[in-house]
Design a protein around this motif. Structure first.
Motif, PDB file in Angstrom:
ATOM      1  N   ASN A 142      -0.907 -32.663  -7.543  1.00 54.52           N
ATOM      2  CA  ASN A 142      -2.194 -33.203  -7.972  1.00 54.52           C
ATOM      3  C   ASN A 142      -3.152 -32.107  -8.419  1.00 54.52           C
ATOM      4  N   ARG A 143      -2.737 -30.873  -8.244  1.00 51.61           N
ATOM      5  CA  ARG A 143      -3.671 -29.792  -8.559  1.00 51.61           C
ATOM      6  C   ARG A 143      -3.144 -28.895  -9.663  1.00 51.61           C
ATOM      7  N   GLU A 167       8.556 -34.708 -10.663  1.00 51.07           N
ATOM      8  CA  GLU A 167       7.279 -35.366 -10.390  1.00 51.07           C
ATOM      9  C   GLU A 167       6.131 -34.630 -11.067  1.00 51.07           C
ATOM     10  N   ALA A 168       6.155 -33.305 -10.852  1.00 52.26           N
ATOM     11  CA  ALA A 168       5.057 -32.508 -11.395  1.00 52.26           C
ATOM     12  C   ALA A 168       5.057 -32.574 -12.915  1.00 52.26           C
ATOM     13  N   PHE A 209      -9.235 -25.066  -8.088  1.00 49.62           N
ATOM     14  CA  PHE A 209      -8.907 -23.819  -7.414  1.00 49.62           C
ATOM     15  C   PHE A 209     -10.154 -22.968  -7.293  1.00 49.62           C
ATOM     16  N   GLN A 210     -10.411 -22.458  -6.070  1.00 44.71           N
ATOM     17  CA  GLN A 210     -11.671 -21.773  -5.811  1.00 44.71           C
ATOM     18  C   GLN A 210     -11.638 -20.297  -6.197  1.00 44.71           C
ATOM     19  N   LEU A 211     -10.461 -19.804  -6.431  1.00 44.16           N
ATOM     20  CA  LEU A 211     -10.363 -18.355  -6.629  1.00 44.16           C
ATOM     21  C   LEU A 211     -10.295 -18.031  -8.108  1.00 44.16           C
ATOM     22  N   PHE A 247       4.488 -26.276  -2.209  1.00 42.18           N
ATOM     23  CA  PHE A 247       4.607 -26.425  -3.661  1.00 42.18           C
ATOM     24  C   PHE A 247       4.103 -27.795  -4.090  1.00 42.18           C
ATOM     25  N   GLN A 248       4.495 -28.755  -3.270  1.00 39.58           N
ATOM     26  CA  GLN A 248       4.080 -30.111  -3.607  1.00 39.58           C
ATOM     27  C   GLN A 248       2.559 -30.203  -3.660  1.00 39.58           C
ATOM     28  N   GLU A 249       1.931 -29.619  -2.622  1.00 39.75           N
ATOM     29  CA  GLU A 249       0.476 -29.669  -2.534  1.00 39.75           C
ATOM     30  C   GLU A 249      -0.190 -28.997  -3.733  1.00 39.75           C
ATOM     31  N   VAL A 250       0.310 -27.791  -4.050  1.00 35.04           N
ATOM     32  CA  VAL A 250      -0.397 -27.036  -5.087  1.00 35.04           C
ATOM     33  C   VAL A 250      -0.032 -27.513  -6.488  1.00 35.04           C
TER      34      VAL A 250
END
Lengths: 1096, 200
Positions: free
Chosen positions: B90-91, B158-159, A998-1000, B84-87
């Motif tokens: 995997n992140r 999943e998360a 995360f960049q922020l 939501f899935q994106e953030v």
């Protein structure tokens, strides 16, 4: 009789002239009034003012001025004189107060006395009050005095009684016959009706009489009884209610008064004398003061009413004799006192004396003059009258009696007979001359009286035109005079000549029938026209048009204030000319056809232009600006007049004046040109004729062509005019304005840099114009403007702007420099400096950016696409010039508001039938959401990434997300979906920039997680309306989820109406409000079933 | 498991959990209904009057107006799940624990919402009767939020599971300390086990 009367009149007028002249001299206004005599070119013979030869007009015109020595000695005396004036004023004031006191006394004696004692005119002692009652007995209401004196003993602690005693003490009855004493006693008041009051009054009288005439009566009682008896006798003899045969005889009276007292006898002779005198002359117990005089006067009036000339003449002669006698007596008295007094007056030269004197005399003088001017045709008399008029106007002007001045000028103007279809005679001509003279002499003092003068000159000019046979030369519109009617009129006129020769001339009314029979009814208007024609002939013979022009020419010699009066009056007159058309009397207007009534005259308008021309060069700009404000309003009014030709004339004269004005240099930072061109702006705004708009624009074009380099502040007005032109639906009009703008931008751009903001506003207006071709061209120009702004060629404009705030000046260089380095945000210097220079930079950018952003909402696809493209280009190319603060303003003020257009997008938007249907976007070119929203959102992201440093410093993240959020949480599905997509893109590209990291910072992460969660939660709907019901949460929903769902706004959208059938059959607790862990609620149903969990 | 139960008991001390006779139906201010016993305390009279006037002042909103905004909200709440899935998927290491909790709770709420909707036959029948959410292929089918229910739960699981499996990463706990991803995930797993399979 006539010669006597005439001579008397002349004498009287000469007297008036002398009076006014000495007033003039005493007001130190005489010295420069020599001009009067000169202008009249009369022979002046020195003559002693005390011995004036009969009807020597010249003699009284120019009296010897007071010797120099006298005026020197005056200074020493001036203090005394001023003192005398003060005393005079004081006395006058006291008199007024006493007058009021008397009035009050007559209404309510106690209050009147109180009032007077409060002002200190009397003391509240019996002596003082008694003296007052005695002194002013003629003015006081006698009944009121009687009532007051006859008050009972207890009233006011016996004060009235004491007053009565003092009152009687003031009288001296010594040696008076008894009944005469009664008469004298009753002269000051009227006996009240109550016997007790009469009793008290007469008792006191008797006592006094007895004390002063001891030998008449043996006791005061005797006097008292006789007094009473005398009063009764008076009533008996003179009361009309008593029948003749019941009236008392002499014998009865004597008998009655025999043995009235034990102290002695009254002599028969005395009683007989009393009886005789009472019988022959009743005691005047009725009022004889002014209250009762009124009816008497009316009686006289009634006698006069049906009087024949003879009787009137007799009455007049009597009156005159009486006056002569009275004045003779007065003069004798005066001469007995010696001439000291007179000389004193003549040596005065203090304005302080003149003011009150003139105040007193002006109204009567006016009355006399009007009367004489109305009736007399004698040239000497008229001359004298006019001289008096001149003097009076001069006095009124110089002493600032505005009412008197208005009245005199008005009267004089009326006697010119110029204002309507009345015949103008020799004396009227003289009046005209006098009026013109007055206007020349008193120009600085006439103030609003100018209007009379100018109205007269306007009429004069009309008649002069008329005489030249070009009646309609100075007015517009079709003449209604057909040749036929002209011929008829000329015949008519000649017939009237005949009438005149035969001695029947004079009033029209008497000859009306004859004309009617001759011409099968010539209209009243035609009759009037004949008069006009003759008046016109006379005027041309008698009045030199140069005199007329001189009045207007002289306007440049007027003082700064009075020229304003002059101009405003001239405007009013011009307005009248225009609205009334021919400007004739109302009689004419009634009979004229509507088309004729709309023929406005422009004489005064032309004169206004001339006056403006005369004054433009000769006056300081500040004075000129004030003057122009008046003129501008007038021109603007006429410019929008319904009459085309008239409006065009106004605009044309405005153009002439403007070009003349623009040829003068103007320094920067002045507003004169702008003010000057304001009328054009008003005209183009208000007029509804395209021709007029076209004309205005062509005038502007000519002005720019001829004096563009001289225009400074004028550009502001010019661009404002172009803005109006841009909004026109006629392509030609918009085209003219655009062509001029384009020419200026390409050829003379250097001239515009000082008014860059206005230029850009103007271009933005062109973008907004409904002519797409112009819009696109203007957009291209706006892009070029941005280039100019960025490359610093507008920096002089910056300095120009800074001129208004000198303390900013040194920053501007700095800001320019920092722009060149390309990073304003990191420029060194304090924060204050930064903000300051931002403000000055941004003042120039703002209209450009905002204008483009507004046009992104344009209804035409091509225009809004091009506008967005231009805006995007400009910001991408020159965004590095802006500081974080500026970027904050750009985002919040320019970029975010663009999505507001989505709210006004009324086109049909696709709607999903089920949540995962995802229909494609509309392909309607009209739809803003379908065509623009995605691009706008993309632009946010692009700019955010491109100028990340500035934008981050401005802390714009919450605002950007909020903007997306607002677009998500609204009812239009297509916009919501676009916004969701944009938000996802934004968070992924700004927050993660393609990496997993995360960049922020942490705060930003908090913000993002919160806002994203919220976006989801806000769209969970629990309430589906009363038709459907609401969502019941499952029993096993975890508390945390319940709490979150609790906050979701769509759950609160609506509450069902109460009172469904299931609610009615319940227990007493139904409807009560309860608190639950999941917020408060209302019991709507009571069940007996068993459930496993509390939350369903 | 026990932790959660105790926790809930602490939150709701006055509300017995199971097997208790429910006597009243309470309509909550935000629209949901609560079935409860008489144990719930009554509010003061003044407040109750205020509430009732508020109720009467509420305007009736016709269904036509509601339906389009309801559908928009359903579309959005489904559309936003990919984000939501994106953030998350995997992140997740980009967020600290409180931020993760916020995001996961929102998903959970979305899940429960959709699930409650799907279980509410009455509501769905009413909606169907009014022609809401007409499926082109199966006109007789009632409105449902199955995608939302499934996707949100899938996303959470999943998360959480991928976090649980991640032995290497540590998560910032927000107050400066760090928690291992798997231990953060385990509390969520136990919670969902309870939710899905009941106690024990």
């Amino acid at each position: 009789m006539t010669t006597d009367e005439h001579n008397l009149r002349i004498k009287g007028l000469e007297g008036l002239v002398i009076v006014l002249r000495s007033l003039l001299r005493s007001a130190s206004l005489w010295g420069d009034s020599k001009e009067y005599a000169d202008s009249k070119s009369m022979n002046i013979s020195e003559s002693d003012e005390t011995s004036i030869a009969p009807s020597s007009v010249a003699g009284i015109l120019f009296p010897p001025s007071p010797a120099l020595g006298e005026s020197d000695s005056f200074d020493a005396q001036s203090a005394d004189h001023i003192n005398a004036v003060e005393i005079f004023d004081k006395k006058q004031k006291m008199q007024e107060e006493i007058e009021t006191g008397i009035l009050k006394f007559n209404l309510n004696s106690k209050k009147g006395l109180q009032y007077l004692s409060n002002l200190g005119h009397i003391e509240m002692t019996p002596e003082s009050v008694a003296l007052f009652l005695r002194t002013y007995q003629d003015r006081l209401d006698k009944a009121a005095v009687g009532e007051y004196l006859g008050r009972e003993r207890e009233y006011e602690n016996g004060f009235c009684l004491k007053v009565l005693h003092e009152y009687v003490e003031l009288m001296d009855f010594t040696g008076m016959a008894f009944d005469m004493a009664i008469r004298y006693f009753l002269s000051g008041f009227r006996l009240p009706g109550e016997a007790q009051k009469i009793d008290r009054l007469m008792e006191k009288f008797a006592e006094r009489y007895y004390l002063q005439n001891r030998d008449t009566f043996a006791s005061a009682d005797m006097a008292f009884i006789l007094a009473f008896s005398t009063i009764m006798l008076q009533t008996n003899l003179h009361n009309p209610a008593i029948r003749e045969d019941k009236r008392m005889t002499k014998e009865q009276f004597i008998k009655q008064n025999k043995g009235i007292s034990s102290d002695g006898e009254l002599s028969d002779e005395m009683l007989i004398e009393i009886y005789d005198r009472i019988a022959s002359q009743p005691i005047e117990i009725t009022q004889t003061d002014k209250f009762k005089q009124k009816p008497k006067k009316e009686e006289n009036f009634v006698v006069f009413q049906p009087s024949t000339d003879k009787r009137r003449k007799e009455a007049f002669n009597d009156e005159r004799k009486e006056m002569v006698r009275a004045s003779e007596a007065m003069f004798k008295q005066k001469s007995a006192r010696g001439s000291v007094y007179i000389r004193n007056v003549s040596s005065m030269s203090d304005e302080a004396y003149a003011r009150p004197m003139f105040d007193v005399v002006w109204a009567p003088i006016l009355g006399v003059l009007s009367q004489i001017l109305e009736t007399s045709d004698d040239s000497t008399t008229v001359d004298l009258c006019l001289i008096t008029f001149q003097y009076a106007i001069r006095l009124a002007c110089r002493l600032e009696f505005s009412t008197a001045r208005n009245t005199f000028v008005n009267a004089l103007a009326k006697f010119t007979n110029l204002d309507g279809g009345r015949e103008i005679q020799k004396k009227n001509i003289d009046c005209i001359r006098t009026l013109l003279d007055v206007a020349m002499q008193e120009g600085d003092f006439l103030e609003e009286s100018w209007i009379q003068v100018l109205q007269a000159t306007s009429q004069l000019a009309r008649l002069l035109m008329f005489a030249n046979g070009t009646r309609n030369e100075d007015s517009f519109g079709e003449s209604t005079d057909t040749s036929g009617s002209r011929r008829r009129i000329s015949t008519f006129a000649s017939s009237r000549q005949v009438d005149r020769q035969s001695g029947g001339g004079g009033l029209f009314g008497t000859n009306m029938e004859k004309f009617t029979s001759l011409f099968s009814g010539p209209s009243k208007a035609e009759v009037l026209r004949i008069v006009e024609e003759q008046n016109a002939e006379l005027i041309t013979k008698e009045i030199d048009p140069v005199l007329l022009d001189r009045i207007y020419m002289n306007s440049q010699n007027l003082s700064a204030d009075s020229v304003l009066h002059f101009v405003s009056c001239l405007c009013q007159v011009s307005m009248l000319e225009i609205s009334v058309g021919g400007g004739l009397s109302s009689a004419r207007n009634k009979s004229t056809t509507p088309s004729e009534a709309t023929n406005p005259r422009v004489f005064s308008l032309q004169k206004l232009v001339e006056v403006a021309d005369y004054n433009m060069g000769s006056r300081p700009r500040l004075a000129w600006a004030k003057m122009w404000a008046l003129l501008a309003q007038h021109f603007a009014y006429i410019g929008v007049h319904d009459n085309h030709a008239l409006a065009m004339c106004a605009i044309d004269s405005l153009k002439q004046l403007s070009i003349k004005f623009l040829q003068k240099d103007e320094l920067s930072n002045f507003n004169f040109q702008r003010v000057f061109l304001k009328p054009f702006e008003l005209i183009i705004c208000k007029t509804r004729f395209p021709e007029i708009k076209d004309l205005v624009l062509r005038c502007i074009d000519i002005m720019i062509r001829s004096c563009a380099p001289n225009i400074r502040s004028g550009w502001k007005s010019i661009f404002a005019i172009f803005e109006v032109a841009a909004a026109q639906d006629v392509l030609e009009i918009a085209n003219i304005a655009f062509d001029v703008t384009e020419r200026l931008m390409t050829q003379q751009f250097q001239l515009l840099i000082f008014d860059f903001v206005e230029l850009m506003n103007c271009l933005v207006s062109f973008v907004a114009s409904q002519h797409t071709g112009l819009s696109l061209k203007a957009l291209a120009h706006l892009a070029r403007c941005a280039d100019h702004l960025a490359d610093g060629s507008i920096s002089p404009a910056l300095e120009h702007v800074d001129h208004h705030h000198p303390h900013h000046h040194h920053h501007s260089h700095h800001s320019h420099h920092s722009h060149k380095t390309g990073d304003a945000a990191e420029a060194s210097g304090t924060k204050e400096v930064q903000i300051d220079q931002d403000a000055s930079v941004f003042r120039l950018w703002w209209p450009l950016l905002l204008g483009l952003a507004t046009r992104v909402g344009d209804s035409r696809l091509t225009v809004r696409l091009r506008a967005l493209e231009t805006l995007n280009q400009v910001l991408r190319n020159y965004g590095h010039l802006f500081s974080p603060q500026t970027w904050g303003v750009i985002f919040k003020g320019v970029l975010f508001p663009m999505v507001d257009s989505a709210k006004t997008d009324l086109t049909q938007q696709p709607q999903s039938n089920w949540p995962f249907e995802r229909p494609s976007l509309t392909n309607d070119r009209q739809s803003w959401i379908g065509t623009m929203a995605a691009a706008v959102f993309a632009m946010y992201l692009e700019l955010y990434q491109l100028f990340n440093a500035q934008v981050t410093a401005a802390r714009l993240l919450p605002d950007v997300i909020s903007t997306f959020e607002e677009c998500i949480c609204q009812e239009t599905e297509s916009l919501s979906r676009l916004a969701v997509k944009a938000l996802s893109n934004f968070i992924l590209s700004v927050g993660f920039a393609g990496s997993d990291k995360f960049q922020l910072d942490n705060d930003a992460a908090d913000l993002v997680s919160n806002r994203v969660s919220k976006s989801l939660l806000q769209n969970l709907c629990a309430d589906y309306g009363s038709d459907v019901g609401s969502l019941d949460l499952l029993v096993d929903t975890p508390t945390s989820a319940v709490e979150l769902l609790n906050e979701c706004p769509l759950g609160r959208r609506r509450r069902a109406k109460e009172g469904s059938s299931e609610g009615r059959m319940s227990s007493k607790r139904l409807g009560s409000t309860v608190e639950t862990p999941f917020s408060s609620g209302e019991i709507v149903e009571v069940r007996n079933s068993i459930c496993c969990f509390v939350v369903d | 498991m026990m932790f959660l139960l105790v926790n809930m008991l602490q939150i709701l001390p006055s509300v017995p959990l199971l097997g208790i006779e429910a006597r009243s139906v309470v309509r909550l201010s935000w629209g949901a209904k609560l079935y409860c016993t008489d144990h719930v305390p009554e509010l003061q009279t003044v407040y109750s009057e205020q509430m009732s006037t508020d109720h009467s002042a509420d305007d009736f909103v016709p269904w036509r107006q509601i339906s389009s905004s309801v559908m928009t909200s359903m579309v959005v709440s489904l559309d936003i799940l990919p984000l939501f899935q994106e953030v998350l998927l995997n992140r997740y290491s980009a967020w600290n624990t409180s931020q993760l909790t916020t995001l996961l709770l929102a998903l959970e709420a979305s899940h429960w919402h959709a699930r409650s909707f799907n279980e509410n036959a009455n509501l769905r029948r009413n909606l169907h009767r009014l022609g809401f959410m007409p499926f082109r292929d199966q006109p007789s089918r009632w409105p449902h939020l199955l995608e939302q229910e499934v996707q949100s739960l899938t996303l959470i699981l999943e998360a959480v599971l991928s976090m649980y499996a991640d032995q290497s990463s540590a998560l910032n706990s927000g107050n400066g300390q760090s928690v291992s991803a798997s231990s953060f995930a385990s509390s969520w797993i136990s919670r969902f086990a309870f939710v899905l399979f009941g106690p024990g």
